[in-house]
Write an enzyme that holds these catalytic residues in place. Structure first.
Site, mmCIF file in Angstrom:
data_model
loop_
_atom_site.group_PDB
_atom_site.id
_atom_site.type_symbol
_atom_site.label_atom_id
_atom_site.label_comp_id
_atom_site.label_asym_id
_atom_site.label_seq_id
_atom_site.Cartn_x
_atom_site.Cartn_y
_atom_site.Cartn_z
ATOM 1 N N LYS A 91 10.608 7.475 -0.926
ATOM 2 C CA LYS A 91 10.264 7.925 0.431
ATOM 3 C C LYS A 91 10.498 6.793 1.428
ATOM 4 C CE LYS A 91 5.508 6.609 -0.575
ATOM 5 N NZ LYS A 91 4.191 7.096 -1.013
ATOM 6 N N MET A 113 12.549 -10.849 20.409
ATOM 7 C CA MET A 113 13.216 -9.634 19.951
ATOM 8 C C MET A 113 14.397 -9.954 19.027
ATOM 9 S SD MET A 113 14.885 -6.538 22.169
ATOM 10 C CE MET A 113 13.373 -6.141 23.037
ATOM 11 N N TYR A 165 8.451 -18.031 24.025
ATOM 12 C CA TYR A 165 7.662 -17.287 25.011
ATOM 13 C C TYR A 165 6.192 -17.720 24.994
ATOM 14 C CZ TYR A 165 11.393 -13.895 25.854
ATOM 15 O OH TYR A 165 12.557 -13.286 26.219
ATOM 16 N N ARG A 173 -7.906 11.805 0.818
ATOM 17 C CA ARG A 173 -6.782 11.968 1.739
ATOM 18 C C ARG A 173 -6.171 13.348 1.479
ATOM 19 N NH1 ARG A 173 -1.962 7.591 1.538
ATOM 20 N NH2 ARG A 173 -1.586 8.807 -0.343
HETATM 21 C C1 LIG Z 1 4.034 6.332 -2.252
HETATM 22 C C2 LIG Z 1 3.442 6.949 -3.448
HETATM 23 C C3 LIG Z 1 3.606 6.362 -4.709
HETATM 24 C C4 LIG Z 1 4.262 5.018 -4.912
HETATM 25 O O1 LIG Z 1 3.357 4.001 -4.560
HETATM 26 P P1 LIG Z 1 3.678 2.447 -4.809
HETATM 27 O O2 LIG Z 1 2.411 1.783 -4.479
HETATM 28 O O3 LIG Z 1 4.788 2.103 -3.863
HETATM 29 O O4 LIG Z 1 4.102 2.308 -6.222
HETATM 30 C C5 LIG Z 1 3.103 7.045 -5.795
HETATM 31 N N1 LIG Z 1 2.459 8.226 -5.655
HETATM 32 C C6 LIG Z 1 2.274 8.809 -4.455
HETATM 33 C C7 LIG Z 1 1.553 10.104 -4.360
HETATM 34 C C8 LIG Z 1 2.750 8.187 -3.313
HETATM 35 O O5 LIG Z 1 2.548 8.753 -2.113
#
Ligand SMILES: *Cc1c(COP(=O)(O)O)cnc(C)c1O
Length: 329
Positions: free
Chosen positions: A5, A273, A225, A101
């Site tokens: 993701k 930047m 800056y 969650r």
């Molecule tokens: C993002 C995610 C993972 C992976 O988590 P890491 O800490 O990057 O290994 C696993 N399970 C779910 C449900 C996630 O949302």
């Protein structure tokens, strides 16, 4: 389940998926759009939507693309109950064992489970939960969550999944049928106090730039800056071509480690930047064009992150469009 993701944690969704196409039993993405991008690149592996879908139209699309669905709410159960298509979904039934969650709470389990069992749209079912503090190895939070999950699901003969990266490293009892590594796949440590080197992880991403100026700054003058940093001695300052426009956080503190020609030195003054000032006084040989490593090989991102009060996840996810990507096998 290889979790890719958020643009594969900043590493590039498609290129990462292609690199893992033969190794991954499935790919985990958060949202439908990420799954569609994989299909658009002709990646046919199983794809799990870790947040599931939220409308009937999304469910239709998910069926057409044969995405697997996390089901974590009664709204999603209703969508499945109303699904009239021919596809039979693989569903990851998500239990909330303490993260608060996503997922069915323990007192909702029986009701939700019964309804899922009656859904004609469901083919294969698997069970999952997600840990809130797996990186606290030996801690009470993850232990309690694992125990709750086992108590509820232990008697059900279906495949199960608990572990993210930190649980894979620190909680052997969480390594059940499916594991879901994200961060560690990219060679970054998810466990505070145990960096990538200590865990035998090699960073997949190295963020590099070069010095575009080297200047003498007399003691007492300031750099950058706001004049935030004042030279405590006659100093040599290298200016690196990287800044918050590239995803190098503006709130990094003076003293942030950075490599010039593979030597460890420190950032001084505010990150701009496009530029970052580095104290190279002790290197003596610093020149325009010298290689600067911001994180990656030789400097794990998890060692840099605390200087911006963040975690390596956010650093790598935050790489901006401007950064040119070069791939090597
Ligand atoms: C993002 C995610 C993972 C992976 O988590 P890491 O800490 O990057 O290994 C696993 N399970 C779910 C449900 C996630 O949302």
């Amino acid at each position: 389940m290889a979790v890719i993701k958020a643009n594969a944690y900043g590493h590039g969704l498609i290129a990462t998926a292609q690199a893992l196409v033969a190794a991954a039993d499935s790919f985990g993405v958060a949202r439908l759009e990420e799954g569609m991008a994989l299909r658009g690149a002709r990646i046919d592996n199983a794809v799990v939507l870790l947040e599931g879908v939220f409308t009937a139209a999304e469910l239709q699309l998910a069926g057409r693309e044969q995405f697997e669905l996390v089901v974590h709410s009664f709204l999603q159960l209703e969508l499945l109950e109303q699904y009239a298509g021919a596809h039979r979904f693989t569903v990851w039934f998500k239990l909330d064992t303490g993260m608060n969650r996503l997922g069915f709470r323990l007192d909702e389990f029986a009701d939700a489970w019964l309804r899922l069992g009656r859904c004609k749209a469901v083919g294969t079912t698997r069970l999952m939960t997600h840990l809130a503090a797996a990186e606290e190895i030996g801690g009470a939070s993850a232990r309690t969550q694992i125990e709750r999950f086992n108590a509820l699901t232990g008697a059900i003969a279906l495949e199960r999944s608990i572990a993210n990266s930190a649980a894979l490293i620190g909680w052997p009892q969480a390594r059940v049928d499916w594991v879901r590594p994200g961060l560690m796949m990219y060679g970054i440590s998810p466990v505070p106090g145990r960096d990538a080197d200590a865990l035998g992880l090699r960073p997949a991403m190295t963020l590099q730039t070069q010095l575009i100026a080297v200047r003498n700054v007399p003691a007492g003058e300031t750099v950058g800056y706001g004049g935030l940093w004042r030279a405590p001695r006659d100093s040599v300052i290298g200016i690196a071509a990287i800044g918050y426009g590239d995803g190098y956080p503006r709130n990094l503190r003076a003293g942030t480690p950075i490599l010039v020609n593979e030597q460890a030195v420190q950032v001084v003054g505010r990150i701009s930047m496009d530029m970052t000032a580095i104290d190279v006084t002790d290197l003596r040989t610093a020149r325009i064009g010298d290689a600067v490593t911001v994180w990656g090989r030789g400097l794990p991102a998890d060692r840099v992150a605390p200087y911006a009060d963040t975690i390596a996840y956010e650093l790598v996810c935050g790489i901006s469009q401007r950064v040119a990507v070069e791939w090597s096998p």
